[in-house]
Structures are given as C-alpha cells and as structure tokens.
Design a protein around this motif. Sequence first.
Motif, PDB file in Angstrom:
ATOM      1  N   PHE A   1     -49.861  77.470  16.508  1.00 63.64           N
ATOM      2  CA  PHE A   1     -50.426  76.117  16.498  1.00 63.64           C
ATOM      3  C   PHE A   1     -49.438  75.056  16.020  1.00 63.64           C
ATOM      4  O   PHE A   1     -49.612  73.881  16.319  1.00 63.64           O
ATOM      5  N   TYR A   2     -48.409  75.467  15.268  1.00 61.72           N
ATOM      6  CA  TYR A   2     -47.539  74.480  14.645  1.00 61.72           C
ATOM      7  C   TYR A   2     -46.081  74.774  14.968  1.00 61.72           C
ATOM      8  O   TYR A   2     -45.763  75.719  15.667  1.00 61.72           O
ATOM      9  N   ASP A   3     -45.202  73.938  14.428  1.00 64.07           N
ATOM     10  CA  ASP A   3     -43.771  74.096  14.629  1.00 64.07           C
ATOM     11  C   ASP A   3     -43.305  75.460  14.130  1.00 64.07           C
ATOM     12  O   ASP A   3     -43.893  76.040  13.223  1.00 64.07           O
ATOM     13  N   SER A   4     -42.217  75.957  14.733  1.00 61.98           N
ATOM     14  CA  SER A   4     -41.752  77.315  14.426  1.00 61.98           C
ATOM     15  C   SER A   4     -40.861  77.394  13.191  1.00 61.98           C
ATOM     16  O   SER A   4     -40.390  78.486  12.842  1.00 61.98           O
ATOM     17  N   MET A   5     -40.616  76.278  12.504  1.00 61.91           N
ATOM     18  CA  MET A   5     -39.707  76.318  11.356  1.00 61.91           C
ATOM     19  C   MET A   5     -40.315  77.084  10.185  1.00 61.91           C
ATOM     20  O   MET A   5     -41.436  76.807   9.768  1.00 61.91           O
ATOM     21  N   VAL A   6     -39.546  78.027   9.658  1.00 63.90           N
ATOM     22  CA  VAL A   6     -39.966  78.838   8.518  1.00 63.90           C
ATOM     23  C   VAL A   6     -39.487  78.214   7.214  1.00 63.90           C
ATOM     24  O   VAL A   6     -40.222  78.157   6.222  1.00 63.90           O
ATOM     25  N   ALA A   7     -38.252  77.731   7.210  1.00 64.17           N
ATOM     26  CA  ALA A   7     -37.679  77.173   5.978  1.00 64.17           C
ATOM     27  C   ALA A   7     -36.437  76.367   6.320  1.00 64.17           C
ATOM     28  O   ALA A   7     -35.878  76.475   7.423  1.00 64.17           O
ATOM     29  N   LYS A   8     -36.004  75.576   5.349  1.00 58.93           N
ATOM     30  CA  LYS A   8     -34.730  74.875   5.428  1.00 58.93           C
ATOM     31  C   LYS A   8     -33.849  75.417   4.305  1.00 58.93           C
ATOM     32  O   LYS A   8     -34.271  75.459   3.153  1.00 58.93           O
ATOM     33  N   LEU A   9     -32.657  75.831   4.665  1.00 60.43           N
ATOM     34  CA  LEU A   9     -31.684  76.321   3.694  1.00 60.43           C
ATOM     35  C   LEU A   9     -30.600  75.265   3.552  1.00 60.43           C
ATOM     36  O   LEU A   9     -29.930  74.914   4.533  1.00 60.43           O
ATOM     37  N   ILE A  10     -30.454  74.716   2.359  1.00 59.59           N
ATOM     38  CA  ILE A  10     -29.497  73.642   2.109  1.00 59.59           C
ATOM     39  C   ILE A  10     -28.466  74.115   1.093  1.00 59.59           C
ATOM     40  O   ILE A  10     -28.826  74.662   0.044  1.00 59.59           O
ATOM     41  N   VAL A  11     -27.196  73.916   1.402  1.00 62.73           N
ATOM     42  CA  VAL A  11     -26.134  74.283   0.470  1.00 62.73           C
ATOM     43  C   VAL A  11     -25.272  73.052   0.191  1.00 62.73           C
ATOM     44  O   VAL A  11     -25.162  72.151   1.017  1.00 62.73           O
ATOM     45  N   TRP A  12     -24.664  73.036  -0.979  1.00 63.65           N
ATOM     46  CA  TRP A  12     -23.778  71.933  -1.384  1.00 63.65           C
ATOM     47  C   TRP A  12     -22.491  72.520  -1.939  1.00 63.65           C
ATOM     48  O   TRP A  12     -22.489  73.571  -2.576  1.00 63.65           O
ATOM     49  N   GLY A  13     -21.399  71.830  -1.668  1.00 64.37           N
ATOM     50  CA  GLY A  13     -20.112  72.232  -2.231  1.00 64.37           C
ATOM     51  C   GLY A  13     -19.246  71.021  -2.503  1.00 64.37           C
ATOM     52  O   GLY A  13     -19.494  69.927  -1.984  1.00 64.37           O
ATOM     53  N   GLU A  14     -18.242  71.205  -3.313  1.00 68.11           N
ATOM     54  CA  GLU A  14     -17.299  70.115  -3.585  1.00 68.11           C
ATOM     55  C   GLU A  14     -16.586  69.682  -2.312  1.00 68.11           C
ATOM     56  O   GLU A  14     -16.255  68.507  -2.126  1.00 68.11           O
ATOM     57  N   THR A  15     -16.351  70.643  -1.401  1.00 70.34           N
ATOM     58  CA  THR A  15     -15.694  70.367  -0.125  1.00 70.34           C
ATOM     59  C   THR A  15     -16.514  70.993   0.994  1.00 70.34           C
ATOM     60  O   THR A  15     -17.394  71.825   0.750  1.00 70.34           O
ATOM     61  N   ARG A  16     -16.203  70.609   2.239  1.00 77.99           N
ATOM     62  CA  ARG A  16     -16.898  71.211   3.379  1.00 77.99           C
ATOM     63  C   ARG A  16     -16.609  72.707   3.447  1.00 77.99           C
ATOM     64  O   ARG A  16     -17.494  73.506   3.782  1.00 77.99           O
ATOM     65  N   GLU A  17     -15.393  73.097   3.145  1.00 77.76           N
ATOM     66  CA  GLU A  17     -15.035  74.513   3.182  1.00 77.76           C
ATOM     67  C   GLU A  17     -15.853  75.312   2.176  1.00 77.76           C
ATOM     68  O   GLU A  17     -16.321  76.430   2.478  1.00 77.76           O
ATOM     69  N   GLN A  18     -16.051  74.767   0.986  1.00 75.25           N
ATOM     70  CA  GLN A  18     -16.853  75.459  -0.011  1.00 75.25           C
ATOM     71  C   GLN A  18     -18.318  75.519   0.430  1.00 75.25           C
ATOM     72  O   GLN A  18     -18.986  76.546   0.239  1.00 75.25           O
ATOM     73  N   ALA A  19     -18.822  74.450   1.014  1.00 76.34           N
ATOM     74  CA  ALA A  19     -20.200  74.445   1.500  1.00 76.34           C
ATOM     75  C   ALA A  19     -20.391  75.480   2.604  1.00 76.34           C
ATOM     76  O   ALA A  19     -21.412  76.180   2.651  1.00 76.34           O
ATOM     77  N   LEU A  20     -19.398  75.610   3.494  1.00 77.36           N
ATOM     78  CA  LEU A  20     -19.481  76.615   4.557  1.00 77.36           C
ATOM     79  C   LEU A  20     -19.523  78.025   3.978  1.00 77.36           C
ATOM     80  O   LEU A  20     -20.294  78.878   4.452  1.00 77.36           O
ATOM     81  N   ALA A  21     -18.710  78.289   2.974  1.00 81.92           N
ATOM     82  CA  ALA A  21     -18.709  79.617   2.349  1.00 81.92           C
ATOM     83  C   ALA A  21     -20.057  79.909   1.699  1.00 81.92           C
ATOM     84  O   ALA A  21     -20.585  81.025   1.799  1.00 81.92           O
TER      85      ALA A  21
END
Length: 665
Positions: free
Chosen positions: A386-406
């Motif tokens: 009946f509703y949207d298929s989203m289960v969750a949002k996973l959000i990460v933060w890092g000092e740099t983009r490379e750290q956030a990707l890791a």
Amino acid sequence: MFKKILIANRGEIACRVAATARRMGIQTVAVYSEADARAKHVQACDEAVLIGGPAPKDSYLQWQRILAAARATGAQAVHPGYGFLSENEDFAQACAEAGLVFIGPPPSAIKAMGLKAESKRLMEAAGVPLVPGYHGADQDPALLKREAERIGYPVLIKASAGGGGKGMRAVFAAEEFEAALASCQREAINSFGDDAVLIERYVQRPRHIEIQVFGDSQGDCVYLFERDCSVQRRHQKVLEEAPAPGMTPERRREMGEAAVAAAKAVGYQGAGTVEFIAEQDGRFYFMEMNTRLQVEHPVTEAITGQDLVEWQLRVAAGQPLPLKQEQLRMHGHAIEARICAENPEAGFLPATGTLSVARWPAHVSFERGDVRIDSGVGEGDAISPFYDSMVAKLIVWGETREQALARLDAALRDTHIVGLQTNVAFLRRCAATASFAGADLDTALIERERAALFEQPGLPLDIAAAAVVAHTLAAEAAAQRAGDPWSQRDGWRLFGAATRRFELDIAGNHHQVLLSRHHRGGMSLSVAGQVLPFAVNSQGLERHELLLGEGMAQRRVMATVYGLGEKVAVFTAQGSALVTEVDVIAHAGEGSSEAGRLTAPMPGKMVSFLAQPGDKVSKGQALAVMEAMKMEHQIHAPRDGVVAELLYAVGDQVAEGSELIRMEA
C-alpha cells in the motif's frame, strides 16, 4: 510554541517529527490506517487516531478525517511530513480554516510551485534559466507530440503536478511517444489526481543538484547549501550527498541566491527545496520546487549541525529563522543511502514481506553523528503493497568525502535484513563504483556502471556453505547440550571418519556439500569437488569465525548467520547469500513447479492488458501493466506462445504469485 501537534503522515518522517517534538517538549498525535495499527510511528507519539483502511485514498489522503482527529485531540498544528498531503494546497487551506497551523508554506506558495508548468512560467518571468520545453495548458496528445518534435528527441515527459519520479518518462524516438504519454498520464492521475504533463529537452549527462531553502513569516529567507542527488533509478533517488562534489564557492552562492529568489517570489515560508538540472560544465536550469521537507534532508542536517524539523516548528509558530545566512556553516561530508524493499536485478521491482531480521549498524538517531538510521519499521514489521517501498535511510558523516564513503561501506556491510528482498548489496556496489567513488556523477550513473552493479557473483560458494554448516552445528550443539552422548548428531565413530551430507540451494543452483569428521580430530568440507580443511569458532548461534584451508592459504572469515526454517541468511564482509538448506526427506516426492506461467511478481492492481486471447506472443513481449507501490510495472511473456485467457480484469487487485494470463504453446 505549540503544546500539541498532529503528524499527518506515517513511516520514518512521522517518527522523526515525533522525536524532535518530544525533545522540544511538544506532545504529538499520530494518525494511522488499519495496516499501520502497530506501526512504529504510532508507538512514537503520545496519542494515535485510526483514520481508515490500508489504501492511502481511504486513510492518509482523507484530510477531513485528519482535521477531525486534530480537533478531537486538541492539536494546534499539523505537520504533513512528505508525500500524501504535504503539497496539497486544499489541505493547507482547510487547516487554516479549521484554526490549525499548517507546518509548511502558505497555500498560495504550494499552488504557485506545485504545478510544474506554472512554476516554470514564474521562473521564466524572474529570469531563472530554464530547460527548453513546453509548459502549456493545452494537453491535446497530437499537440504534445508536435511539441516534442519541435524540442527535439530525446525528450522528458513529466507530470505537471507530480514528483518523486512518478508520471515521468524519457522518450528517445517519435514512435515511442504515444505509449509513454499514456503511461505517464495514468501514473499522474493515480498519484496526483491530475494527468497534465509538460515536455522538456532531455539533458544529456545531467546532474541533479538541489538547494535547501528556509523562509520565515518576517520575510527572511536563507539557503542551507546544496545536495547532489544524481544517482537515481527510475527517476527516483538512490544516493544523496552534501555538499555536491566539485561545487565551487562561487557556483554555490549563485545557485543558492537563485533558489532564495525563487522562494521569495512566491512568499515562501518553512522548509523547501529548489531543484536544478546541472550540466557537466556547471550551467544549471530550474527544474521544480518541492514545497516540503525532502527525504534526503538528513545530509543537510549532518553538514550544518541544524535540526530542520525544529526549524519547521519554530517558523510555523511565528518565530524568526534561528540563523542568518552569514551564520550558516558547512562541516564535513554526508551521504544518505535509501534502503528499499526491491529487487535491483529485476528492474528494481518492489518487494513485500515481513522483516524477519532487521539489524542495523551501531548508530545514533536524529542527531549528528558518524552513522544515523531513520526508519519507520523494525524487526517483525511487514512491508505492504500500500505504501512506498523504503525501509530505512542510512546516513553517514565524515570529515572528508573519502571518510564518509568508507563509513558508508562499513555501515551497509553491517546492515542485515532478512525476510524480503532489499537493495542493500546493490547500494554497497553502487557506492564502490569508479564513477561514484571518483565523483563522476550524472543521472545515468547506474546505467553507465551496469556491468559493475548487476549480475555480479555472490558470496563465494565455499564461504556460504561453511557458514551454513557452522550454523547448523552450533544449533544442534545448543539443542542437545543437555543430552547423553548417544543422542548427539555429530557423527562420532569409534573408528574411522564420519561423513555428513548437506543439500544447499543458492541463487537457483543446487549444491551437495560433504562434512567429514576425522577420527584423529579435525574436519574438512567437500565443496564443488574441492576438499578444504575446516574449523569453526562459534560465538552463539549467529556469529561464527570460519577457517578454511591450511597453512599460508588458510582464510579466516567472520560470518553472521540467521536461520529461518530451511532458509539461512549469511552475511560477511565479502558479501551475503540466502541459502536454502534442503531437508531431502521432508521434500521427498515433490514435483517440479510448472514452468513458463505468467504470474504477478508482487501484489498490485491490473492497469491494462497489452495482448488479447488468440494473440501470438514472443518471449519477453510486454503483455500486461500492473500498479504497485505507486509505480507502474510491465509484465512480460515468459516464453513464446498464444494467449489463451485473461484471468483478471482491468482494475482488479491481484495477489503476489497469482496467474494473470493463461498461455498455450
């Protein structure tokens, strides 16, 4: 400030609003459908009111019932979340007439920006650059097709009243236009109650960059920087990040000031997002304005340290914006991954089912931190059609983009969902592609990286098999620990080795695995003709250290394993696998299922049939169209044949696995 607010939505956004309101000392009222009686957002609020049946049109779109619930509970304001009624000017007006504060922009702003065609005309008058296109009121299909030819293919058909990728199709040739237009109009009328469309030039290799704006009742407006939402499937976002890679301070200011000018042109108040299409050279064009909070707002919160829901509540209560433009700062980099119940290998077909296992990485909720999970469901909950298929949002933060990707890779690795198909493994592959890791972004990234994203080999067979064997041995040991030696199932022999057979089905393939116990101690596994020394250190039923091979060639793998009847889910750093441990005796005598049946891949509603009884069809030919989770999906012929009978009518609701069309050879 308000004493009590009603949240006119469901899922993770309702949970998010409830958490912020509680921190601010504000009571909350949830509304819920019959399908959501035990939902997480109902438990998160102080009160809850049932407003109707499972379908949104019978509950979350029934704004009269929502207003009645607000009056009955003494709520002073209504937070619409996103989706459903969040951009409905009639609902916003009805709230005002009922003496309730609508936590969002005034109805006039929703009206001005809600219709894409009208907003384009407003932006054109304000001097904001636009993509060449047709935004007129005349919706004659022949005229629309002529306009598409004038603009030049490829073109993009977009629902004028829409958003979220619904009612949107890219058309690359004139002969495809009419079918694409009809499909867009059907989705638009089902999702927004308005089938008007606009036609635009389809920009090649575009980036999708949006600016978060906020206005107050004193006439002030600021931008909280940008988000890059270029990674999309079916025109819906998959990965979002802030700030946008490669954005210069000069271009950021230019786009931010354009977004603020657009908001001020309609007297905007509250949270909103101005979306732009950006060329690779940095040129940008106004696309639309979403007059609400966005799904991806957490990445903005992560880099600014601001709670945008708190900003919404304060602005709606008549307070000025908490900060001026010159006081706003960015720090670090954030990425959001949308975890959805869907099958990427089958064209991102939505999935339904129960979250038998839902384990998240270590995280914080609603506040700035290295890892954050926003979810409206938990272990044991069901994802319905009946509703949207989203289960969750996973959000990460890092000092740099490379750290956030890791951190994103590690967090996705530690996200374990069992019971239905999800895109978690796909998200991990997507973030690891050369294009995303190298910030070579555009909306066709997924298609461009298809070889790296789809039909990839899963977890190596020997690791998956070893994990299943380890789990079985640990479960048997736990169940029989109190028994006498003669009741054990470990294959002990007075002399010689004992061999035990495991029948495993993995990814549609059957494998026979042999476990041998040697009389002098030690074990070995025979997998796909290879014999490997094997040892395991189990930490309970779920965590197992696997040792495969010996000497310098020995591999040490940590596996987390969940057993659900015959199904065994295995998660490791190298990937995951869903294995069926076949009980041969229990399945003795079962025949093979009928091949080539045309069945519903998910629960939904029949929209149309593209073939009639007597028609000869070819394998892969589109035969029917279904609607599920607010999107249309084509059903294709599983083989060559002749249509014998249509087993449902247009408009019928069908269950997953139901045979739709009977075919003959």
